[in-house]
Design an enzyme around this catalytic site. Structure first.
Site, PDB file in Angstrom:
ATOM      1  N   GLN A  29       0.946  -1.005  -0.251  1.00 14.95           N
ATOM      2  CA  GLN A  29      -0.242  -0.022  -0.047  1.00 14.95           C
ATOM      3  C   GLN A  29       0.994   1.374   0.037  1.00 14.95           C
ATOM      4  O   GLN A  29       0.483   2.416  -0.027  1.00 14.95           O
ATOM      5  CB  GLN A  29      -0.877  -0.028   1.103  1.00 14.95           C
ATOM      6  CG  GLN A  29      -1.876  -0.953   1.203  1.00 14.95           C
ATOM      7  CD  GLN A  29      -2.552  -1.199   2.636  1.00 14.95           C
ATOM      8  OE1 GLN A  29      -2.103  -1.708   3.600  1.00 14.95           O
ATOM      9  NE2 GLN A  29      -3.720  -0.491   2.665  1.00 14.95           N
ATOM     10  N   ILE A  37       3.781   3.991  -1.014  1.00 18.60           N
ATOM     11  CA  ILE A  37       4.120   4.958  -2.117  1.00 18.60           C
ATOM     12  C   ILE A  37       5.249   5.422  -2.235  1.00 18.60           C
ATOM     13  O   ILE A  37       5.534   6.333  -3.068  1.00 18.60           O
ATOM     14  CB  ILE A  37       3.116   5.839  -2.206  1.00 18.60           C
ATOM     15  CG1 ILE A  37       3.045   6.740  -0.868  1.00 18.60           C
ATOM     16  CG2 ILE A  37       1.464   5.610  -2.328  1.00 18.60           C
ATOM     17  CD1 ILE A  37       2.019   8.106  -0.838  1.00 18.60           C
ATOM     18  N   HIS A  43      -1.270   1.539  -4.313  1.00 25.84           N
ATOM     19  CA  HIS A  43      -1.720   2.922  -4.202  1.00 25.84           C
ATOM     20  C   HIS A  43      -0.739   3.513  -5.004  1.00 25.84           C
ATOM     21  O   HIS A  43      -0.786   5.077  -4.563  1.00 25.84           O
ATOM     22  CB  HIS A  43      -1.932   3.467  -2.782  1.00 25.84           C
ATOM     23  CG  HIS A  43      -3.097   2.554  -1.899  1.00 25.84           C
ATOM     24  ND1 HIS A  43      -3.162   2.598  -0.550  1.00 25.84           N
ATOM     25  CD2 HIS A  43      -4.234   1.921  -2.411  1.00 25.84           C
ATOM     26  CE1 HIS A  43      -4.009   1.752  -0.137  1.00 25.84           C
ATOM     27  NE2 HIS A  43      -4.876   1.378  -1.290  1.00 25.84           N
TER      28      HIS A  43
HETATM   29  P1  NAD Z   1      -1.649   2.885   8.516  1.00 23.43           P
HETATM   30  O1  NAD Z   1      -0.727   4.173   9.093  1.00 23.43           O
HETATM   31  O2  NAD Z   1      -3.074   2.826   8.821  1.00 23.43           O
HETATM   32  O3  NAD Z   1      -1.199   1.541   9.708  1.00 23.43           O
HETATM   33  C1  NAD Z   1       0.180   1.357   9.954  1.00 23.43           C
HETATM   34  C2  NAD Z   1       0.414   0.288  10.950  1.00 23.43           C
HETATM   35  O4  NAD Z   1       1.715   0.034  11.310  1.00 23.43           O
HETATM   36  C3  NAD Z   1      -0.238   0.738  12.298  1.00 23.43           C
HETATM   37  O5  NAD Z   1      -1.057  -0.240  12.741  1.00 23.43           O
HETATM   38  C4  NAD Z   1       0.746   0.953  13.121  1.00 23.43           C
HETATM   39  O6  NAD Z   1       0.698   0.336  14.661  1.00 23.43           O
HETATM   40  C5  NAD Z   1       1.777  -0.164  12.446  1.00 23.43           C
HETATM   41  N1  NAD Z   1       3.169   0.187  12.527  1.00 23.43           N
HETATM   42  C6  NAD Z   1       3.984   1.153  12.526  1.00 23.43           C
HETATM   43  N2  NAD Z   1       5.266   1.299  12.589  1.00 23.43           N
HETATM   44  C7  NAD Z   1       5.447  -0.055  12.867  1.00 23.43           C
HETATM   45  C8  NAD Z   1       6.678  -0.901  13.135  1.00 23.43           C
HETATM   46  N3  NAD Z   1       7.663  -0.249  13.054  1.00 23.43           N
HETATM   47  N4  NAD Z   1       6.761  -2.192  13.430  1.00 23.43           N
HETATM   48  C9  NAD Z   1       5.239  -2.613  13.517  1.00 23.43           C
HETATM   49  N5  NAD Z   1       4.114  -2.199  13.439  1.00 23.43           N
HETATM   50  C10 NAD Z   1       4.139  -0.721  12.879  1.00 23.43           C
HETATM   51  O7  NAD Z   1      -1.005   2.338   7.254  1.00 23.43           O
HETATM   52  P2  NAD Z   1      -1.697   1.414   6.199  1.00 23.43           P
HETATM   53  O8  NAD Z   1      -2.625   0.464   6.772  1.00 23.43           O
HETATM   54  O9  NAD Z   1      -0.573   1.385   5.204  1.00 23.43           O
HETATM   55  O10 NAD Z   1      -2.708   2.538   5.639  1.00 23.43           O
HETATM   56  C11 NAD Z   1      -2.395   3.928   5.357  1.00 23.43           C
HETATM   57  C12 NAD Z   1      -2.378   4.336   3.662  1.00 23.43           C
HETATM   58  O11 NAD Z   1      -1.522   5.670   3.695  1.00 23.43           O
HETATM   59  C13 NAD Z   1      -1.567   3.469   2.788  1.00 23.43           C
HETATM   60  O12 NAD Z   1      -2.996   3.247   1.736  1.00 23.43           O
HETATM   61  C14 NAD Z   1      -0.486   4.165   2.130  1.00 23.43           C
HETATM   62  O13 NAD Z   1      -0.774   4.196   0.781  1.00 23.43           O
HETATM   63  C15 NAD Z   1      -0.620   5.394   2.685  1.00 23.43           C
HETATM   64  N6  NAD Z   1       0.837   5.939   3.364  1.00 23.43           N
HETATM   65  C16 NAD Z   1       1.811   5.227   2.768  1.00 23.43           C
HETATM   66  C17 NAD Z   1       2.982   5.690   3.394  1.00 23.43           C
HETATM   67  C18 NAD Z   1       4.458   5.128   2.852  1.00 23.43           C
HETATM   68  O14 NAD Z   1       4.409   5.064   1.442  1.00 23.43           O
HETATM   69  N7  NAD Z   1       5.378   5.061   3.483  1.00 23.43           N
HETATM   70  C19 NAD Z   1       3.115   6.441   4.526  1.00 23.43           C
HETATM   71  C20 NAD Z   1       1.744   6.782   5.073  1.00 23.43           C
HETATM   72  C21 NAD Z   1       0.902   6.570   4.424  1.00 23.43           C
END
Ligand code: NAD
Ligand code: ZN
Length: 248
Positions: A100, A102, A120
């Site tokens: 998911q 990006i 995404h």
């Molecule tokens: P989310 O933010 O809803 O959930 C992230 C989950 O990961 C949380 O439940 C959190 O507790 C857990 N988490 C965070 N760091 C962790 C770690 N180090 N170890 C274990 N668990 C950890 O994210 P989602 O479900 O991916 O949905 C968010 C949407 O936002 C996605 O569709 C994505 O497209 C987008 N997004 C992407 C990025 C990226 O590309 N890095 C960043 C933020 C949001």
């Protein structure tokens, strides 16, 4: 047997593993997720696709945010969690990484495009919404910041947007089909760092389970789908996965 040993065994005895990654796999690279405390949503409300299309002001706001936050992304390097998955891909036992995210960090950690399925999209470049032509951010940044100009397609003058899927925007057909294919044919499906609340992406773990795959959820806090998993580990992804796979 401890959790990590059990995970190592499950990974060791699987032949077709699929990883499903969310923002949580990239927090250890310094990119905030959406829903953790201090996450992106404590700062910004999402901009819906229809609003982006219909309002120049929203497009301005969207590009302003993009360039205000891109420093974090440009500095980010793949972490131990990404590297552990890369190793499984190299061993030929991980058939796909459905993400998911990006941020492009799976590709940066050495996983070929053919094994990364971006549900995404990708925020490291932009595309024209009419003709699909790719545009690089550098050029867009320059005219946006220096001349306050919104990007228009060099080919067809269509609206240009980062190559991501916004809320309210249709899911990309080819990645969705590839993800479904990988999910239906895997024997182990591992969810890493996704709160599993954004659909349709969050539907894949259930699909894998119904087709007989084992389901593992690794997340630092509970998710909505913990009850249907064969194994749930509430821990940090990098240290846990790298120990289970045997990389640093
Ligand atoms: P989310 O933010 O809803 O959930 C992230 C989950 O990961 C949380 O439940 C959190 O507790 C857990 N988490 C965070 N760091 C962790 C770690 N180090 N170890 C274990 N668990 C950890 O994210 P989602 O479900 O991916 O949905 C968010 C949407 O936002 C996605 O569709 C994505 O497209 C987008 N997004 C992407 C990025 C990226 O590309 N890095 C960043 C933020 C949001
Ligand atoms: Zn165009």
């Amino acid at each position: 047997m401890g959790e990590i040993e059990r995970l190592r065994e499950m990974i060791g005895s699987a032949k077709r593993i699929v990883a499903f990654t969310g923002a949580g796999i990239s927090t250890e690279s310094g990119i905030p997720d959406f829903r953790s405390p201090g996450g992106i949503w404590t700062k910004y409300q999402p901009i819906y696709f229809d609003d982006f299309m219909s309002s120049e002001e929203m497009r301005q706001e969207s590009w302003r945010r993009k360039f205000a936050t891109e420093g974090t992304l440009l500095k980010a390097e793949p972490n131990a969690g990404h590297r552990a998955l890369t190793k499984l891909v190299e061993q030929g036992r991980m058939t796909a990484i459905i993400t998911q995210n990006i941020d492009g960090l799976h590709q940066r950690s050495g996983v070929p495009d053919s094994k990364v399925i971006e549900l995404h999209g990708n925020t490291t470049y932009a595309t024209c919404l009419d003709c699909g032509h790719r545009h690089e951010l550098e050029q867009i940044r320059k005219s946006f910041q220096d001349e306050d100009r919104l990007p228009l397609c060099a080919k067809c003058e269509g609206i240009v947007k980062t190559a991501t899927i916004s809320f309210g925007q249709a899911m990309p057909e080819i990645p969705m089909a590839r993800a479904q294919d990988a999910t239906m044919t895997c024997d182990l499906f591992i969810v890493l760092g996704s709160s599993l609340v954004v659909y349709p992406a969050a539907g894949f773990p259930g699909m894998a389970k119904r087709r007989g795959a084992k389901l593992v959820i690794l997340n630092r806090e509970p998710t909505d789908q913990d009850d249907s998993a064969d194994m749930v580990i509430h821990a940090e992804i990098g240290p846990t996965l790298s120990r289970a796979v045997g990389v640093n």
